[in-house]
Write an enzyme that holds these catalytic residues in place. Structure first.
Site, mmCIF file in Angstrom:
data_model
loop_
_atom_site.group_PDB
_atom_site.id
_atom_site.type_symbol
_atom_site.label_atom_id
_atom_site.label_comp_id
_atom_site.label_asym_id
_atom_site.label_seq_id
_atom_site.Cartn_x
_atom_site.Cartn_y
_atom_site.Cartn_z
ATOM 1 N N ASP A 69 0.853 -1.179 0.000
ATOM 2 C CA ASP A 69 0.000 0.000 0.000
ATOM 3 C C ASP A 69 0.894 1.236 0.000
ATOM 4 O OD1 ASP A 69 -2.344 1.578 0.260
ATOM 5 O OD2 ASP A 69 -2.019 1.698 2.416
ATOM 6 N N LYS A 95 -7.721 22.350 -12.749
ATOM 7 C CA LYS A 95 -6.369 22.079 -12.231
ATOM 8 C C LYS A 95 -5.702 23.337 -11.691
ATOM 9 C CE LYS A 95 -5.605 18.334 -15.556
ATOM 10 N NZ LYS A 95 -5.960 17.271 -14.638
ATOM 11 N N GLY A 136 -5.231 3.301 -3.548
ATOM 12 C CA GLY A 136 -6.482 3.895 -3.983
ATOM 13 C C GLY A 136 -6.347 5.339 -4.371
ATOM 14 N N VAL A 192 2.119 1.425 -15.083
ATOM 15 C CA VAL A 192 1.139 2.119 -14.257
ATOM 16 C C VAL A 192 -0.242 1.802 -14.809
ATOM 17 C CG1 VAL A 192 0.336 4.347 -13.406
ATOM 18 C CG2 VAL A 192 2.781 3.954 -13.736
ATOM 19 N N GLY A 221 -7.514 1.457 -11.555
ATOM 20 C CA GLY A 221 -8.515 0.462 -11.239
ATOM 21 C C GLY A 221 -9.516 0.229 -12.353
ATOM 22 N N ARG A 233 -5.906 3.994 -7.907
ATOM 23 C CA ARG A 233 -7.371 3.979 -7.911
ATOM 24 C C ARG A 233 -7.913 2.558 -7.832
ATOM 25 N NH1 ARG A 233 -9.643 8.289 -5.943
ATOM 26 N NH2 ARG A 233 -9.415 10.199 -7.155
#
Length: 1541
Positions: free
Chosen positions: A570, A780, A1035, A1089, A1092, A1122
């Site tokens: 994690d 942004k 996440g 990379v 999810g 994610r």
């Protein structure tokens, strides 16, 4: 995107660190500038036109940080077209390389193995027959339109509301992370225990022994000890699970306040009894104080008669629950009311999804007015319609019905269990999901089975081999009896009627030799693991700051720690500390480092350690008898922590400044150090306040202090703290405070800043806030419009650098300079990749990849002695690199950034840009001409931003502009109209905002550090060297994850990062291109990379999944962002299934990590800021990620070695001992007569050989801990199975067989020839064989095979041997005189014991056995030496050198491992000087003579050639000199020029 998912309303966070997802979007992640998105083969991001709003690399100028790389297919040319020059030979080579690669990676399709298919079918049958048919627990059907939850139902039963799906009450809020219940524990454990082949085998043997006609060794000798052992193992497993249950009780028994009305209006639906000692049903003093403070601050009345206090486990669906600040959420709830601004509640979801920013949640508008009071809660007639429980954390569908009015209920209105209420005095919600139906529990793994060590499957196969051997012996002796019986039994009258049935003969031998599969194997193994468990309470894995030791929750998987191949980690709380810190800034062309916080943290850490020691001393004084022991333990812990520094990063060359040396160490290029500290900047502004640089610097600091949404707050002790929804803003405001701009108040529409005058007095200025244009993920950026004290209106904007850059007044100049910086960064990256590939290409001869073991070349067998010496010399060169804490190549520390005004990538940077340069004062760093020149300021600022991102920092650009009142008034009208629009409000607000956010002046740039835990980069680097692939599953957002990947060294400065994004389409082509690039070897370090959403798309398509898992096995690391908790667990399971024979370890600290921790072979929990959810469910837990080094490299390797050696030694001694019996059967008519006396045979394993296997299994250390930590490559010993495999088993079995021959036949020959006048009884000869076996087993296992010999080893040896002879003396006096084959009475004391011949036979046989064993070991060490042999030799040399210096009284502590490793390196290096060509030795060019590590060549041999070419030795070329230079030669073709002075 679901509403509320990216709600960016400014929340409030009290001084908390963390990494916000919202701030991620407007932090430009420059580290990601080193990756390419790869939309298709041969296409870069710049060509694709990708404009994914979730990625900071937008189409346009932002792509200047993306490297344009054309990936070549194996059958394509450089242009990407199909090559016509391909031949069959190249195709054949390609096929062979693919075949080898696939064989090496052991990947395969996702199809289940036959075992998995059988298990799945059995599980389906169990579900159908047991669960659904017998227990009647059928899966719940989906509801018609969701579950209906009334707030004030008319009738409520004594068990609460009823679930419409089954017409039964909703499940309770009780959660269970333990593996068993009181009903499932015993059946599950019996199945688990007898799934061990050995236990099942002994169960069968025990049943056979109960048949009296078959057993010759008793009835209960097997079944009784087996039952005791199984009971012990079950009890141990039950204790481990009971400890998990105890931890669950802490959460289940936490307090919660629910409304005494609604579903609780029925008095029978209120808990009568509460679990736990000391539980107070009434309000405690702390709770009363909290309630009264809340009533005073929020102006609400919370009568105790309206609320009842219950435990979390009693919370029901429909309960209206009251939460206070910093309370955990006990169940999934829909918000009804919150006391935050505009009814907002700020929620910390860090333990749920890993994001560190606070989420703003708001009640549905229908609830806002109706549920603000207790009376409203009691009277409102509303129904919440909620979706059925599911695992999706990122979406929610529901609705609210109030008085026939319906509004949707979205993700912005619900709060999930696992979250925490922050910066909000009170929130009220209604429970919609409880217990195991909460989102976080739905994502947790279910039906968790006990984890099995990898060795168990190998041991089972070895037991099968032993079983086959037992059967073959039984069959062979049965056949032998048949052949012997015909002539012998027939012609011998005294046994003519003694025929034994063949069945009894066969099973009799089965029972006789059943101990070839020793029952003690499992019994003693449990003792060994308990000993290993106790030794793992390591002081070096104790964290004094949090007072947290290492905790071992299970002993089942101790040896798995030494075989890990993949680590799934994690991010938040595991790699990082959840703390954001302002670290660097760039203003007016000068970069500054801010490290004021580091010294304060060091002071706080020392104070905390001191306080912990004081508390321990207080506890020690309570028990006088334990005072000395605890004092010694505390002293040992303190001294150990002082001696070892796990961070151990390389020291930095100090850059002289006016202040002390920097406390900060960057992890990407540890040799670099910034030029100026913020203390120097403040001193310069104080001394020269009117210079252009000082004016720009002060204005930039003012922009930082104003452009935010933070609020100041006074604590009870008078301290000023800041509340921020985003930890990045908190870091910026705290930095502004440190730099002299303190926000002391923020009343309505104004900000009050306090500054310090030169005379030390304070000055307060008020800035009127006219407007705040909020940040959104699409924009942004955020802007604030303020009226200065002088009346001018200033617009200040901060955001991602590419966004702010295109809004600068001199936009075209900025784009030009940014393009130059991007091009130079690409050149630098190409050069670094070229050098890295060149290094790797030199590792194909006598040296393997650094990811493998040391893999030294084999010496020449023609001259063993010289070959051994040469081997030591060659290999000792290797240790110089291997023993470094950080093996980052020195070329990474070069000044590789380009000169500002030239294309020369090797020229020096101008002032303020170069790294590692030395200055006498900060004044020399500042150039006022550069501060007043826009081109120079742009170039330097953009270069700094690139450098900051290379350091793994999160960057922001600041811009500002002044406007007149008329322009502002005109814009305000447009903006107000957009704010009040009922159609496309958000789009119109963005368009209006864009009107004023133009023509900015560049103020500067900031860089924020997502603070890593101590030692994380060094730990990950060592894990990589140990051939362990580290994956990061988080996440959090993609940009944040990549940033941490760079700072934690998952990504190298020269890494190629392949981003897989399903939204770009053509995902299969992306992965094929990536696989081709990695397979071709054109990428020295590759990282994938994936997010999810893309991972879900991949898992849904088998073809994509095959490509994906082929790619991730090839690359060096994977970053998954994610990812939901279920996706993390699924990814771990899939890797376990697809990568054959891999060992996985998952490490995390939050509830969202529980799934992957349970799914992995080894689960490690970090006792972090997210709580103890992961720590209590894991196999092992500690406080810091860096402790993985000691856990894996030292204890893991030791446990693997010890357990493997114990198993092999146990098999060996049983074969050695019982094959002697087999040899004897030939001379007994295959009658089954035992050579050994019965009582001695019974206690053989328990008394005389147990210590020989148990003690080394607990205490053996083949290498010292310092060696294992310094040389992580030694960890591959376990990965490759070098300590326990079938070949070793075969070798030990052969040696045992040879030993049994030496033990039996000389004794038989001598006793057969001995006259009857001596004691030639069976007991006398059996005692010879028994004594030789016992003594040799102890000599071999405790003396010859044990490397770490301590007093425990020698004491065990003396105790066992002495005990054996004492046993024979006892037998001589215990037995009664009797006539039989075993004449024991007085035999040892008076018959054969006093005779010289008996002792001579024993000594001769022992000498023969020892000589044979030593000869075999010598041959192996000379002709087949291992890495361990070399390291043991070096350790001995180091110890000798230390003793020599100690004896001679020389100064210094003696030669260390690193020094000893390089003793012979000079001679080897000098031999290479004659083989040079164009700056490189001929051996390095492929002539095959250089057989040592190429890194050593770069760092030592090449250094002598480069000394005269160092930048210090020659003046650097000027711009005019470099303008005409020819750079057509490939960058990677030149040897690196470094300073080796």
């Amino acid at each position: 995107m679901a509403p509320g998912r990216n709600d960016r309303s400014p929340g409030l966070s009290r001084g908390r660190g963390g990494h916000g997802a919202d701030q991620d979007d407007h932090h430009h992640d420059h580290a990601a500038g080193r990756f390419q998105r790869l939309p298709s083969a041969g296409t870069s991001l710049r060509d694709s036109g990708a404009t994914d709003p979730s990625d900071i690399h937008n189409h346009g100028v932002a792509s200047r940080y993306s490297l344009d790389v054309t990936l070549e297919s194996p059958i394509q040319g450089k242009s990407g077209h199909v090559s016509q020059g391909g031949t069959r030979r190249s195709a054949r080579r390609k096929w062979k390389s693919d075949h080898k690669r696939k064989k090496k990676t052991k990947t395969g399709p996702a199809r289940m193995t036959w075992k998995e298919r059988v298990a799945a079918r059995l599980a389906a049958l169990y579900q159908l027959i047991i669960v659904e048919t017998i227990l009647r627990r059928k899966p719940l059907p989906p509801s018609a339109d969701g579950r209906h939850i009334p707030l004030n139902p008319a009738h409520v039963g004594k068990h609460g509301l009823v679930d419409e799906r089954n017409n039964k009450p909703y499940i309770s809020n009780f959660i269970r992370s333990s593996r068993y219940t009181i009903f499932t524990f015993l059946p599950a454990q019996l199945i688990y225990q007898f799934s061990k082949l050995g236990n099942f085998y002994f169960l069968v043997i025990g049943i056979l022994q109960t048949i009296g006609e078959l057993s010759t060794v008793g009835t209960w000798t097997t079944i009784a000890p087996l039952g005791a052992f199984v009971a012990f193992s079950i009890a141990k497993e039950g204790y481990d699970d009971w400890r998990r249950y105890q931890l669950d009780k802490v959460e289940n028994r936490s307090a919660a306040w629910v409304l005494a009305h609604g579903v609780r209006q029925n008095p029978q639906n209120r808990p009568k009894r509460f679990s736990g000692k000391g539980w107070q049903k009434e309000e405690t003093e702390v709770e009363e104080k909290k309630r009264r403070d809340l009533e005073a601050s929020a102006d609400v009345k919370l009568g105790t008669q309206d609320w009842i206090k219950i435990q979390w486990q009693h919370v029901q669906v429909g309960d209206i629950i009251r939460l206070h600040r910093d309370d955990g959420i006990p169940a999934d709830i829909a918000l009804l009311h919150a006391t935050g601004p505009n009814g907002i509640a700020y929620i910390d979801t860090m333990a749920l999804d890993g994001e560190t920013n606070l989420k703003s949640k708001q009640a549905c508008p229908l609830f806002v007015e109706r549920c603000s009071t207790v009376e409203g809660l009691r009277s409102v007639k509303a129904t919440v319609v909620s979706e059925d429980p599911n695992i999706d954390l990122y979406s929610y569908d529901g609705k609210v019905i109030v008085d026939d009015e319906t509004l949707p209920l979205t993700l912005a209105n619900v709060v999930y269990r696992g979250s925490t209420l922050r910066n909000t005095s009170m929130a009220i919600g209604v429970v919609i999901n409880s217990g195991e139906e909460c989102k976080i529990r739905m994502n947790a793994s279910k039906n968790i089975h006990a984890k099995k060590p990898r060795m168990q499957s190998v041991v089972n196969k070895m037991i099968m081999i032993q079983l086959v051997g037992v059967i073959m012996l039984a069959v062979g002796f049965t056949i032998g009896y048949t052949l012997w019986k015909d002539p012998t039994e027939r012609d011998s009258f005294y046994i003519s009627d003694a025929t034994v049935p063949y069945v009894e003969i066969f099973f009799g031998y089965i029972i006789m030799f059943n101990n070839l599969i020793p029952l003690s194997l499992y019994i003693s193994l449990e003792i060994v693991k308990i000993g290993q468990f106790l030794l793992m309470q390591d002081a070096e894995m104790y964290d004094p700051v949090t007072d947290t030791p290492v905790v071992v929750n299970t002993t089942s998987t101790l040896e798995n720690l030494g075989q890990v191949d993949y680590i799934f980690s994690d991010k938040t709380g595991t790699l990082t500390e959840n703390i954001m810190r302002f670290r660097k800034m760039s203003v007016a062309g000068v970069a500054c480092l801010h490290d004021m916080d580091l010294q304060k943290e060091e002071d706080d850490k020392m104070m905390q350690e001191t306080e912990n020691n004081k508390n321990k001393n207080k506890n020690k004084n309570k028990k006088e008898g334990k005072t000395k022991t605890l004092a010694k333990l505390t002293e040992a812990v303190t001294s150990t922590l002082q001696e070892r520094d796990y961070d151990s990063r390389p020291s930095l060359a100090k850059t002289p400044t006016t202040t002390s040396k920097s406390q900060w160490r960057q992890s990407i290029r540890p040799g670099d150090e910034p030029e100026m500290k913020t203390e120097d900047l403040l001193d310069l502004i104080r001394r020269k306040p009117d210079t252009p640089f000082a004016q720009k610097a002060k204005h930039f600091l003012l922009c930082v202090a104003l452009c935010h949404t933070c609020l100041p707050e006074r604590t009870d002790d008078g301290r000023l703290e800041f509340q921020a929804a985003n930890p990045d803003e908190l870091a910026l405001v705290e930095a502004a405070r440190d730099l002299g701009y303190l926000m002391i108040d923020r009343p309505t529409n104004s900000i009050k800043l306090q500054t310090t005058n030169p005379d030390g007095s304070h000055h307060v200025e008020t800035y009127q806030v006219l407007d705040v244009i909020e940040f959104t993920s699409k924009r942004k950026r955020m802007s604030i419009i303020v009226r200065m004290p002088d009346g001018r209106i200033c617009v200040i904007c901060k955001g991602a650098d590419n966004v702010v850059q295109e809004r600068l007044r001199l936009r075209h100049l900025a784009e030009k300079k940014a393009a130059e910086i991007s091009r130079r960064a690409s050149q630098r990256l190409s050069m670094e990749q070229g050098i890295a590939k060149r290094r790797q290409s030199y590792q194909g001869g006598g040296y393997a990849s650094p990811r493998g073991s040391l893999n030294f070349s084999r010496p020449d067998p023609q001259n063993p002695r010289e070959a051994w010496r040469a081997s030591v010399v060659r290999r000792s060169v290797e240790l110089t690199r291997l023993s470094r804490t950080d093996d980052a190549p020195t070329w990474q520390n070069q000044d590789l950034s380009p000169r500002v005004s030239t294309d020369n990538p090797y020229s020096a940077r101008p002032s303020g840009v170069g790294r590692g340069q030395s200055y006498n004062s900060a004044d020399q760093l500042v150039e006022d001409t550069a501060a007043t020149t826009d081109a120079a300021t742009f170039e330097r600022c953009f270069q700094h931003v690139d450098d900051f991102a290379s350091d793994g920092l999160r960057t922001l650009l600041y811009g500002y502009r002044y406007i007149d009142d008329d322009s502002y008034a005109e814009w305000k009208d447009i903006y107000h109209e957009a704010e009040t629009s009922l159609v496309d409000r958000q789009e119109r607000i963005e368009e209006a905002s864009d009107l004023i956010e133009q023509k900015f002046e560049l103020a500067g740039a900031t860089a924020i550090e997502d603070k890593l835990q101590d030692g994380v980069p060094d730990t990950i680097e060592k894990l990589r060297r140990a051939n362990i692939k580290v994956w990061m599953l988080t996440g959090d957002k993609r940009e944040t994850a990549i940033n941490i990947g760079h700072s934690a060294r998952l990504c190298k400065p020269f890494s190629s990062i392949y981003v897989l994004d399903a939204t770009l389409g053509n995902l299969a082509e992306m992965m094929r291109s990536s696989i081709a690039a990695v397979e071709q070897g054109s990428v020295p370090h590759a990282v994938v990379v994936v997010d999810g959403g893309t991972l879900a798309t991949i898992d849904d398509n088998e073809d994509l999944a095959a490509l994906f898992y082929e790619l991730v096995v090839l690359v060096d690391s994977v970053i998954c962002c994610r990812a939901s908790p279920s996706q993390k667990a699924s990814l771990v399971k899939t890797i376990r299934r697809r990568v054959r024979k891999c060992m996985t370890l998952a490490i995390g600290d939050g509830a969202n990590d529980i799934g992957m921790i349970l799914a992995s072979h080894v689960g490690v929990g970090v006792s972090g800021r997210e709580g103890l959810q992961a720590a209590r469910i894991s196999d092992y837990s500690f406080a810091q990620f860096r402790f993985l080094q000691k856990l894996l490299f030292v204890h893991g390797r030791w446990n693997y070695l010890r357990t493997g050696q114990y198993i092999l030694a146990t098999f060996w001694k049983e074969i050695l001992f019982y094959l002697v019996q087999a040899h004897y059967q030939r001379f007994t008519g295959y009658s089954g007569t035992s050579l050994y006396e019965n009582w001695s045979l019974t206690v053989f394993n328990v008394l005389f050989t147990s210590l020989a296997v148990i003690i080394p299994g607990i205490f053996e250390k083949d290498l010292a801990a310092d060696t294992l930590l310094a040389v992580p490559e030694l960890y591959t010993f376990g990965q490759k199975g070098l300590g326990f495999n079938y070949w070793q088993y075969l070798g030990w079995a052969v040696m045992a067989t040879m030993g049994s021959v030496i033990i039996f036949y000389p004794a038989w020959a001598i006793y057969e020839a001995t006259l009857f006048t001596s004691d030639t009884s069976l007991y006398a000869m059996g005692s010879v064989c028994f004594t030789v076996a016992v003594v040799f087993i102890n000599i071999k296992l405790l003396i010859l095979e044990t490397h770490s010999k301590t007093i425990v080893i020698f004491g065990s040896f003396a105790l066992t041997i002495g005990g054996w002879f004492m046993w024979m003396c006892i037998l001589s006096q215990t037995y009664k005189p009797a006539i039989g084959i075993y004449s024991v009475r007085d035999a040892f004391l008076h018959n054969f014991g006093p005779t010289l011949s008996w002792w001579v036979i024993i000594l001769l046989e022992l000498a023969a056995l020892v000589v044979l064993d030593l000869a075999v070991q010598s041959v192996r060490r000379v002709y087949f030496p291992t890495d361990v042999d070399l390291m043991q030799r070096i350790e001995k040399d180091v110890a000798k050198e230390r003793r020599r210096k100690a004896d001679s009284g020389e100064e210094g502590e003696g030669m260390e491992l690193e020094q000893m490793a390089g003793v012979a390196s000079v001679d080897v290096a000098q031999k290479q000087q004659g083989d040079e060509d164009d700056g490189w030795p001929a051996a390095a060019q492929g002539h095959g003579k250089w057989r040592c590590n190429p890194d050593y060549y770069f760092d030592h041999v090449d250094s002598r050639q480069q000394r005269q070419h160092t930048p210090e030795a020659q003046p650097k070329p000027t711009h005019q000199q470099t303008a005409g230079m020819n750079f057509s030669r490939p960058l990677s073709a030149a040897p690196p020029r470094r300073d080796h002075s």
